[in-house]
Each structure stands twice: as structure tokens, then as C-alpha cells.
Design a protein around this motif. Structure first.
Motif, short mmCIF file in Angstrom:
data_model
loop_
_atom_site.label_atom_id
_atom_site.label_comp_id
_atom_site.label_asym_id
_atom_site.label_seq_id
_atom_site.Cartn_x
_atom_site.Cartn_y
_atom_site.Cartn_z
N ASN A 1 62.34 82.38 32.99
CA ASN A 1 60.92 82.31 32.67
C ASN A 1 60.40 81.01 33.26
OD1 ASN A 1 58.43 82.55 31.50
ND2 ASN A 1 59.10 82.31 29.41
N THR A 2 60.54 79.89 32.51
CA THR A 2 60.06 78.60 33.03
C THR A 2 61.19 77.74 33.60
OG1 THR A 2 60.43 77.46 30.94
CG2 THR A 2 58.29 78.54 31.24
N TRP B 1 62.21 87.35 37.06
CA TRP B 1 61.31 86.22 36.82
C TRP B 1 60.13 86.73 36.00
CZ3 TRP B 1 57.37 83.78 40.65
CH2 TRP B 1 56.98 82.51 40.19
N THR B 2 60.00 86.22 34.78
CA THR B 2 59.02 86.78 33.84
C THR B 2 57.68 86.03 33.86
OG1 THR B 2 59.84 85.36 32.06
CG2 THR B 2 60.85 87.53 32.26
N HIS B 3 57.57 85.03 34.74
CA HIS B 3 56.42 84.12 34.74
C HIS B 3 55.06 84.82 34.75
CE1 HIS B 3 54.46 80.32 35.57
NE2 HIS B 3 53.95 80.76 36.70
N ASN C 1 52.02 87.44 31.68
CA ASN C 1 51.38 86.37 30.91
C ASN C 1 50.00 86.75 30.34
OD1 ASN C 1 50.03 86.48 33.26
ND2 ASN C 1 50.43 84.38 33.91
N GLY D 1 56.18 86.00 29.52
CA GLY D 1 56.20 84.80 30.36
C GLY D 1 55.13 83.80 29.97
N GLY E 1 58.02 78.39 27.64
CA GLY E 1 57.64 79.80 27.67
C GLY E 1 58.11 80.55 26.43
#
Ligand SMILES: Cc1cc2nc3c(=O)[nH]c(=O)nc-3n(C[C@H](O)[C@H](O)[C@H](O)COP(=O)(O)OP(=O)(O)OC[C@H]3O[C@@H](n4cnc5c(N)ncnc54)[C@H](O)[C@@H]3O)c2cc1C
Length: 588
Positions: free
Chosen positions: A149-150, A167-169, A172, A200, A226
Motif C-alpha cells: 500500500n504505502t 499495489w493498492t494505492h 482510495n 489504499g 494507509g
């Protein structure tokens, strides 16, 4: 077209050739080995993901003349940005602490650079379907799966070399649910306000969205942490002593399981997974794509900066510190919460006339919420100061500064974590209950003394447990948060930094942390530590991080992830695999 850069790298170095194929099926597939999917297979995956499969270069490569992305002017920027949390959070593979990519590509020209310490490919997920596609691919091709995530994680759980990373960024989205929330499946209505946030989402974005409705959520002390890793670890907060941990305030989640099912989990639907996802650890039972978090009216905050300090050469330094620490449960019962440092000798962080450069004692950044009594702080600290002046007359200086804030966000804007990323350190943690804090003074004094024997000569004593955490009523009756939280007032922690490429310094850091918290472990034999800010090498880690919840967590893990699609360390059910010297994850 996607270039199989690991394949190229490993064929050039000779690493990863025939050796591993002699034991087929025992290791996760690794770049450069015959079982690794072909470039065409990766390209097909990219197509299924509408072009969201990334093959990011190491972020430090811009500083290395031999690397395709070398760029001297960008190097200067990256070197500067490397110290910020935001840089690493916004990069698909970068993590905050250099150790966890094995120093394989620092933004420093005089070091080597290779992609070998990072994931091979990244799914840049923007919806649950992307997460599912990534998990299904990793499971089908027996590839090590990573979840980032972060990249804040202090235990290195968000980077895995040679993996496919989710990658969950960009998951959001933040939505306000005013007045009530209907659980999916049962249709049960929970009254109250809440926010449904993408897995994210980062703290500051949620605080800011909540503030628009005069609300806040139970969240962490840094802007960029996150939701995914924070909630799955439990999530402590300066608001937790009033409202419980973040995991205690989750009403529902959407997750993608190791089997690739996109599920809504709540107290009525898949209650065991709902239980495990709230405290059982990140990247173990599934990936949170969204979570619904209870919100509260934003409090009026009295910010209290406290310093109770003396000369480090005084013989009573540890008596003073022990006395103040013993008062923490009482202060918390009066509504205080906050982040404190206790120290035997440190440079004073703020310069004030009359305060010496180096001090010992206590320094705290605390709050009171919704308190109308202007005397509340002096009333709480008056008896403490009186005792101190009686025991050590005129030898201890006592300072408090008060500031009033109209909302939680207004307080947070002035008091968020402003430390730096980059570099490497390990942490150690212990959750301290009322018995330890107020019982045997000599034993506590000894434990604090040994606890400050590392290079910082200090320790953090966060007042983030207490009533709200001890009496929390998570949906469904309970969750997987370490039971040690349910008696804790204080989360004690310490850290030890070490430099790059210096194995002996790293080993020394481990030994210091192991040793300096041993008396606190001995004082809390049925206690534990906070998984998200802990020593990754705790000997009895299952007990230390999950206590009596471990057996149930393990059973759930074996059921939902029988082939260990998700693996990390230290994480529930990871006992069947280990990372070998060559970086491959193999069955034991
Ligand atoms: C500066 C700083 C301040 C902090 N402040 C606090 C604080 O106030 N309170 C507190 O409790 N902790 C705090 N922490 C610790 C924090 O809780 C952990 O670092 C946490 O792991 C961060 O989660 P993340 O998702 O941001 O980070 P990541 O490093 O990306 O992920 C952490 C772990 O969670 C997994 N994960 C990430 N996203 C998901 C998801 N969607 N589903 C399932 N698993 C996922 C990752 O695989 C990894 O195992 C702080 C850490 C730092 C560095």
C-alpha cells in the motif's frame, strides 16, 4: 512491451539457473527459472488488466549511470525525496526503510543497483477485479504474491523480491454514509455515521474528508499511513483511549481472498474472515479493497505539551521516570491520551530560556477531548508535580503548554508525525497493563532502565490503550486484535537504527532490541506486543503478536489459503515456508 528484466538480470549473473529446478514444486516460481511465466504470458496479463501491469524500475536507479533510467538531475530530486514518506507511498515498489529491499538500489552512485530486491511486476489496482486478476495469476503460476500500500511497514511485509505485487494505492475512494449503514447480505442496519474508504486510502485524506462533515475516524499519527496495513494490524490512535482501536471500529469490508473471491465480509457474512481481517495481520487472509469505518463527531481538542525534566546526571533520574510512568493509567482515566518520550539523556527538542541542552525525564504531546474545564490540565498534573517537588525539591522542572483546537483535524494539522523515511531501523514493542505500571516499582524501574540501554537512551511510551481499547465492542462481539491490548494502557516501543551493507551493525541492533525489552517481556508473561510496530524477530512471535487468538487465526488461514498464496513474515500461518539465501521462498 514488457521486458522480463529479472530474467535478463539473472541469466547475466548466472543466479537462478538449474539449481532450483532440481526440486520442482518446493519453491515459489522466481524470475529467471524455467517455471517463471513467459513474456507473452505477462503481456496477456497486462491486457487482461487493461494495461495496469507495471514493471517499475528501482526508484534509486536514476542515480546509477549503468541503469536505463539514469538521470543526474532526477537523482538529486530522488535523493532529497527519499527522506519523505510521500515519495515511497507514491511509488509502486518503494518502501520506507532501505533494509527491506536489501539495499539493492539506493540512490547513491557509489553503491550497486539491481532490481533484484524488488517485486518483478506490479498490478496497479484501481478496483477489486484488478486485485482478483492479480491474485488468480499468482496462484495459477505459483508466484510469490506481495501486497504494497504505502510501504510504511516496519517489519518489511510490503516488499518481496521477485514477486507479483498488488499495489493498492489507487483504491482510495472515500464515501460518507450519514446516519446509518446497511450491512450487505443480512441487510441489518447499523445506526451512526461512517465512511467507506478504499483499502489504499491514507490517513490525511480520510481525516480531511471526515472533517467536511464535522466528523473524524480513529486513525494514526502520520498523514500517509494507509488503511490496509493499519487496520489489519489493529491500528492505534490518539483517539483510541476513547473509541477503541481502528480495528474495533470497522463495520464491513470488501476483500479479495487467496482463492480470488471478491467478498463482502461483516458480522453476518463470512464472520470468521471479518474477525481475522481486523487484527490478524496484513497480506495473510486477503486484500482489503474497501472498509467501512465508524466515525465520530470531531472533538474539540486541548493540545497539551508537557515536559518534566531534570539533569541527566541526577541520581534519581529513573525514580522520576518510573514515577511518571506509573501515573499514566490515572492520567488516561482523566481523559489524557498521547505520544510520550521518556529519556535518561537527550537533547532538548525545543529551545527555551532556562532549559538545559540535555535533559532526562518525560516529554509528551497529549490531548484532552471536549473538556470545558479550563483547569482540567492543572488539576490532573498538580498532584504529580506536588509529589515530584516533595521527593526531589527544586531539582525537576515542570512545563506545560496548552493550545485549543476546534476540531481533530485542526489539532492534527499542527501535530502529525514529521519524522523522516529512508535509512533502516528495527523496532521493539511491549503493551503495558495497569498492574505493571502501578505495581512493583523496583521491577518497573529496572525494566525501564534496561529498556533505555540502546543508542537512543530513550523509549516511547504511547498512551493509546486505556478504557476505549479495554472496553471496546467490535462488531460481531470480538476481533483478532492481540488480547494484550485489552488490558493495556501504554504501548512502549523503541528502535535501533543501522547503516546499509553493515551486517554486524544490523546484528548489533537486533541484539540490543532483544536484550533491552527482555525485562518488560518478563514483567508481562501473558502480555504481548503491537504487531505493526514490533521486533520482527520476537522468539515467541505467534504468542507475542496474537496471544490466545493465534490458534483460531491459524485454522482460518489454513482453510482460506490452503496453498499459502499469501505469505509474509512474521504473519499467521507462515511456518511452512522460508526465504532462502538466494531470495527464493521455499517450503521447509
Ligand atoms: C511514520 C509512521 C507512523 C505510524 N503511525 C502509526 C499509528 O499512529 N498507529 C498505528 O497503529 N500504526 C502506526 N504506524 C505503523 C503502521 O500501522 C504500519 O506501518 C502499517 O503496516 C502501515 O500500513 P500501510 O498499508 O500504510 O503500509 P504497507 O507497508 O504498504 O503495508 C503494511 C502491511 O499490510 C499489508 N497490506 C497493505 N495493504 C493491504 C490491504 N489492502 N489488504 C491487506 N493487507 C494489506 C502489506 O502487505 C503489509 O503486510 C506508523 C508507521 C509509520 C512509518
Amino acid at each position: 512491451m514488457l521486458v522480463p528484466r529479472f530474467q535478463l538480470l539473472l541469466s547475466l549473473t548466472g543466479i537462478g539457473s538449474g539449481l532450483h529446478t532440481s526440486i520442482p514444486g518446493t519453491c515459489k516460481s522466481y524470475p529467471g527459472t524455467p517455471s517463471w511465466p513467459s513474456a507473452a504470458t505477462w503481456a496477456a496479463l497486462n491486457q487482461t488488466l487493461d494495461g495496469r501491469l507495471l514493471q517499475p524500475p528501482p526508484p534509486g536507479a536514476v542515480c546509477h549511470p549503468g541503469q536505463p533510467t539514469y538521470n543526474a538531475s532526477q537523482c538529486a530530486n530522488v535523493t532529497e525525496e527519499w527522506k519523505t514518506y510521500d515519495f515511497h507511498a507514491a511509488n509502486p515498489i518503494s518502501v520506507m526503510w532501505d533494509k527491506f529491499d536489501n539495499f539493492t538500489c539506493l540512490p547513491e552512485q557509489n553503491t550497486t543497483c539491481s532490481p533484484a530486491g524488488y517485486p518483478a511486476y506490479v498490478v496497479n489496482a484501481s478496483c477489486a477485479e484488478h486485485v482478483k486478476i492479480g491474485i488468480d495469476f499468482a496462484r495459477k503460476y505459483n508466484i510469490r504474491l506481495n501486497v504494497k500500500n504505502t510501504g510504511h511497514d516496519y517489519l518489511g511485509r510490503s516488499n518481496s523480491p521477485g514477486s507479483l505485487s498488488i499495489w493498492t494505492h489507487h483504491l482510495n475512494k472515500i464515501t460518507y454514509n450519514e446516519g446509518q449503514f446497511k450491512l450487505q447480505g443480512s441487510g441489518k442496519v447499523i445506526s451512526g455515521n461512517s465512511f467507506t474508504v478504499g483499502g489504499g486510502s491514507q490517513m490525511y485524506d480520510i481525516y480531511a474528508a471526515a472533517d467536511k462533515h464535522n466528523q473524524t475516524i480513529v486513525g494514526g499519527g502520520a498523514k500517509s499511513v494507509g488503511v490496509g496495513g493499519y487496520i489489519t494490524g489493529g491500528g492505534h490512535s490518539i483517539l483510541a483511549p476513547r473509541h477503541g482501536l481502528a480495528a474495533d471500529n470497522v463495520w464491513e469490508m470488501e476483500i479479495v481472498t487467496p482463492g480470488g473471491d471478491i467478498l463482502t465480509v461483516n458480522e453476518d457474512r463470512h464472520p470468521d474472515l471479518f474477525w481475522a481481517m481486523r487484527g490478524g495481520g496484513g497480506s495473510t487472509f486477503g486484500i482489503i479493497t474497501s472498509a467501512t469505518l465508524k466515525s465520530y463527531p470531531s472533538p474539540k481538542v486541548t493540545g497539551v505539551t508537557i515536559m518534566i525534566i531534570t539533569d541527566p546526571k541526577e541520581s534519581f533520574v529513573f525514580d522520576l521516570i518510573t514515577y511518571i510512568v506509573s501515573q499514566m493509567p490515572s492520567l488516561m482515566k482523566q481523559g489524557f491520551s498521547g505520544y510520550n518520550i521518556i529519556t535518561k539523556d537527550m537533547e532538548i527538542p525545543i529551545q527555551e530560556p532556562g532549559i538545559p541542552d540535555r535533559v532526562a525525564g518525560f516529554m509528551g504531546k497529549c490531548i484532552l477531548q471536549d473538556v470545558d474545564d479550563p483547569e482540567a490540565v492543572s488539576k490532573a498534573f498538580h498532584p504529580i508535580n506536588e509529589t515530584i517537588q516533595k521527593r526531589w525539591p527544586n531539582r525537576v522542572q515542570f512545563y506545560t503548554t496548552l493550545e485549543q483546537y476546534d476540531s481533530f483535524l485542526a489539532w492534527f494539522d499542527k501535530n502529525y508525525d514529521t519524522n523522516q523515511a529512508g535509512g533502516s531501523l528495527y523496532l521493539v514493542s511491549r503493551l503495558l497493563d495497569g498492574e505493571v505500571l502501578t505495581g512493583n516499582t523496583e521491577a518497573l524501574k529496572n525494566a525501564l532502565q534496561v529498556g533505555m540501554s540502546g543508542s537512543s537512551r530513550s523509549m516511547e511510551a504511547f498512551m493509546v490503550g486505556g478504557k476505549g481499547v479495554q472496553e471496546a465492542t467490535p462488531r460481531g462481539g470480538s476481533n483478532a486484535v492481540n488480547p494484550a491490548w485489552r488490558t493495556a494502557y501504554v504501548h512502549a516501543l523503541n528502535g535501533e537504527p543501522f547503516g546499509p551493507f553493515n551486517k554486524s551493525e544490523e546484528q548489533r541492533a537486533k541484539e540490543i532490541l532483544e536484550r533491552e525489552f527482555q525485562p518488560l517481556r518478563d514483567l508481562t508473561p501473558r502480555g504481548g506486543a503491537y504487531i505493526n510496530e514490533a521486533f520482527p524477530f520476537e522468539k515467541d512471535w505467534q504468542q507475542t503478536f496474537w496471544g490466545s487468538n493465534y490458534a483460531k487465526l491459524l485454522k482460518i488461514k489454513r482453510r482460506v489459503d490452503p496453498t499459502d498464496v499469501f505469505w509474509c513474515s512474521p504473519c499467521v500461518g507462515n511456518e511452512r515456508w522460508q526465504v532462502r539465501q538466494d531470495g527464493r521462498l521455499c517450503k521447509i
